[in-house]
Design an enzyme around this catalytic site. Structure first.
Site, mmCIF file in Angstrom:
data_model
loop_
_atom_site.group_PDB
_atom_site.id
_atom_site.type_symbol
_atom_site.label_atom_id
_atom_site.label_comp_id
_atom_site.label_asym_id
_atom_site.label_seq_id
_atom_site.Cartn_x
_atom_site.Cartn_y
_atom_site.Cartn_z
ATOM 1 N N CYS A 135 0.836 -1.200 0.000
ATOM 2 C CA CYS A 135 0.000 0.000 0.000
ATOM 3 C C CYS A 135 0.878 1.259 0.000
ATOM 4 O O CYS A 135 1.550 1.533 -0.990
ATOM 5 C CB CYS A 135 -0.976 -0.049 1.165
ATOM 6 S SG CYS A 135 -2.417 1.039 0.962
ATOM 7 N N HIS A 140 -3.358 -5.802 1.057
ATOM 8 C CA HIS A 140 -2.670 -6.026 2.334
ATOM 9 C C HIS A 140 -2.623 -7.506 2.710
ATOM 10 O O HIS A 140 -3.509 -8.002 3.412
ATOM 11 C CB HIS A 140 -3.396 -5.268 3.450
ATOM 12 C CG HIS A 140 -3.231 -3.796 3.416
ATOM 13 N ND1 HIS A 140 -2.259 -3.136 4.127
ATOM 14 C CD2 HIS A 140 -3.924 -2.829 2.748
ATOM 15 C CE1 HIS A 140 -2.357 -1.825 3.915
ATOM 16 N NE2 HIS A 140 -3.359 -1.623 3.084
ATOM 17 N N GLU A 191 -0.804 -8.869 4.917
ATOM 18 C CA GLU A 191 -0.631 -9.008 6.366
ATOM 19 C C GLU A 191 -1.960 -8.971 7.100
ATOM 20 O O GLU A 191 -2.027 -9.336 8.276
ATOM 21 C CB GLU A 191 0.313 -7.908 6.887
ATOM 22 C CG GLU A 191 -0.295 -6.535 7.080
ATOM 23 C CD GLU A 191 -0.483 -5.729 5.802
ATOM 24 O OE1 GLU A 191 -0.804 -4.534 5.902
ATOM 25 O OE2 GLU A 191 -0.306 -6.298 4.708
#
Length: 231
Positions: free
Chosen positions: A86, A196, A198
């Site tokens: 990002c 994302h 994660e």
């Protein structure tokens, strides 16, 4: 294996990245402040999402001048694994480590939701645990995720197999050229992506499809060092 998670003023996904490494693959991981001038002790560097330096000017435009970015460039040249997520992707483009730029979303709205991606290149240090063409569920959260490059650069990305992820056909949330969600440098050791991973390491979060990005990095590092992956 040892990871660095960079922290800029305004980063807000640094903890997510730290926890992903700690919980998903159980490797050493440190937060590294933007003023750091030595990354030699790390095997992989994560440049997290957020709003570095408040996203004043263009996103990532100020962060590219942070002292730690000189070390990130050196690490990239040494072949270390670098993943920008990002705002991290935006920073890597501003720093010249990846081609192109991230523009405002086509609808001018901040988009925060689950997104389906196609794994376009599973022959990278970040995607070797996925299948070619696999559709995975990874969330997004961005206002400037519209990837843009000129026709010549796009042709090079396509020819060199540097497009790592595309948004699934018909599901492009931001207007990115060629539905691009993530790219690599020519060498393949630097990847930037808007979604994302994660935030997708456990089914409790809605998807665990991001987990294999971290196991892929560990697998690639162990292959480099002649060690087999355990479990």
């Amino acid at each position: 294996m040892k990871f660095a998670v960079l922290v800029f003023p305004g980063s807000n996904c640094d903890i997510d990245c730290y926890k992903a490494v700690e919980n998903a693959i159980g490797q050493e991981v440190d937060y590294v402040w933007h003023t750091a001038t030595d990354l030699s002790g790390y095997d992989a560097i994560l440049v997290p999402g957020g709003f570095s330096y408040g996203d004043y000017l263009r996103c990532g435009a100020i962060a590219q001048f942070a002292p730690v970015m000189n070390e990130v460039v050196k690490a990239a040249e040494q072949g270390k694994f670098i993943l920008g997520i990002c705002n991290g992707f935006q920073i890597l483009t501003e720093a010249g480590l990846l081609p192109g730029a991230l523009l405002r979303n086509k609808d001018l709205k901040f988009r925060c939701h689950s997104t389906l991606l196609e794994v376009v290149n599973n022959n990278t240090a970040f995607t070797n645990q996925y299948s070619q063409g696999e559709i995975i569920d990874i969330p997004i959260a961005h206002g400037e995720g519209n990837y843009y490059c000129d026709d010549e650069t796009l042709a090079k990305l396509q020819a060199n197999n540097q497009i790592v992820f595309r948004y699934k056909a018909g599901a492009n949330p931001n207007g990115s050229v060629d539905d691009i969600a993530g790219i690599s440098n020519e060498r393949g050791n630097v990847v930037g992506m808007m979604p994302h991973p994660e935030r997708a390491i456990d089914q409790l979060l809605g998807s665990e499809d991001g987990l294999r990005m971290f196991t892929s990095i560990l697998n690639a590092w162990r292959e480099q060092h002649g060690a087999a992956v355990n479990g």
